[in-house]
Every structure is written in structure tokens, then in C-alpha cells.
Scaffold this motif. Sequence first.
Motif, short mmCIF file in Angstrom:
data_model
loop_
_atom_site.label_atom_id
_atom_site.label_comp_id
_atom_site.label_asym_id
_atom_site.label_seq_id
_atom_site.Cartn_x
_atom_site.Cartn_y
_atom_site.Cartn_z
N CYS A 100 53.97 35.34 63.88
CA CYS A 100 54.85 35.58 65.03
C CYS A 100 56.30 35.46 64.57
N ALA A 110 50.21 36.38 64.87
CA ALA A 110 50.64 37.38 65.86
C ALA A 110 49.40 38.04 66.45
N CYS A 122 52.99 36.04 68.92
CA CYS A 122 51.76 35.31 69.21
C CYS A 122 51.49 35.44 70.71
#
Length: 218
Positions: A100, A110, A122
Motif C-alpha cells: 500500500c 495492496a 490496502c
Amino acid sequence: MAEKGVQLDRETFSCSVCLDLLKDPVTLSCGHSYCTKCIKTHWDGEDEKRIYSCPQCRQTFTPRPVLMKNTMLAVLVEELKKTGLQAADHCYAGDEDVACDVCTGRKLKASKSCLVCLASFCEKHLQPHYDSPPFQKHKLVEPSKKLQENICSGQDEVKKMFCRTEHKGHNTVSAAAERMKKQKELEVSRQNIQQRIQDREKDPQHVESHFKAPGHSK
């Protein structure tokens, strides 16, 4: 959603002083909980004033409160250590995962990449893309590490194919195949140039004509 719940639990059962999970938790009359050691250290610094405060809400206490361990909270924290944290470890991004871009510190995996933001998110940081109208028009795709490099300028999608044309008819091949083809062409071109140089050096007529050219004298 279970992963999100684990993250919330960890935050709920963390000490706001050391930012770690509560150790020997105590709860003040204002309702906030701390590690016994953390709140004692905080209050030791206030001994001179004889007025003791909560680090979060700043409610004051006089005299210094007697601390009692919150046994129920201690049990919950131990349960979280055994179960929740193990599950949470699977949420963190490894070397092979797409991380992320918004997370600070240890980054979570992510779950989607956005072609408009050119970033990966995320589950937690992706939520505005679902909740906020301006973000809802953004195109989300599966997580990609090299998102910006793989954007096809004529299409809103991660480029899995190499476009040989300007998107007219889309004469496409796989990116790997096109890269290999270009490398072979480059190698052939390099070899041809080297061969021409060698041929010119070996050709006596070329050397002789060079020295007979205007501007050259014996």
C-alpha cells in the motif's frame, strides 16, 4: 473484512503512550487505559506539581490515583496476541507483494491499484474509493508494482499486451515477446555495424581511395 477487524482490535488495545499492545493494563477513572509502567512514568514527571493527568484527555487527578490492574482487559490482550496478531501478519506486504502506498511504517498488502491515482491501496486506505463520489469514478485494477510504467496511454488498463499500432485495430503481442523481438533486432543491427567497420578496414581499395581523396597528399 476480518482483516480490518483485526487491525481495529490492535488499535483499541494499544497504549497511547508507547503505541504498543497494553502490558499489565490499568484503566483510569476517565476510561482510558495504559500500560502500568507507562502511566507510572508519566505521573512520575508530574510529582512536583502534585496534579496528575490522563495523557489522552488531560483530565486531572488529585491525589495520585492508586492503580489497579484491569484483569479483563489483560485477558483480551493476551487472546489478541495469540490469534489476532498471527492473522494480521498475513496482511503485511512481503518482497513479492504490492505494498500500500499510503501505509506508513510496516506496509500492508495492496488489494487494488488505481489507474487515476497511480497508486496502490490496502483495504483500509481503499475505502474512500468506495465511499466518496469523486473517487468512485476512478478505475481500480488488480495490484501492480510498476503501475505507471505499465499504463497504456490510449487505454484505461494495465498494459498486459504491447500495442504495435497507435491503438488502431490493436495489433498486439505480449510485452515479453515484443521485448525479445526488439532485443534480437538490436543485436542484429549491432553485428551489421561491426561487420561493416571490419570490411572497410580490410578493403585496400577503400584505404587507397581515402588517401587519394582531395586534401590528402603523400
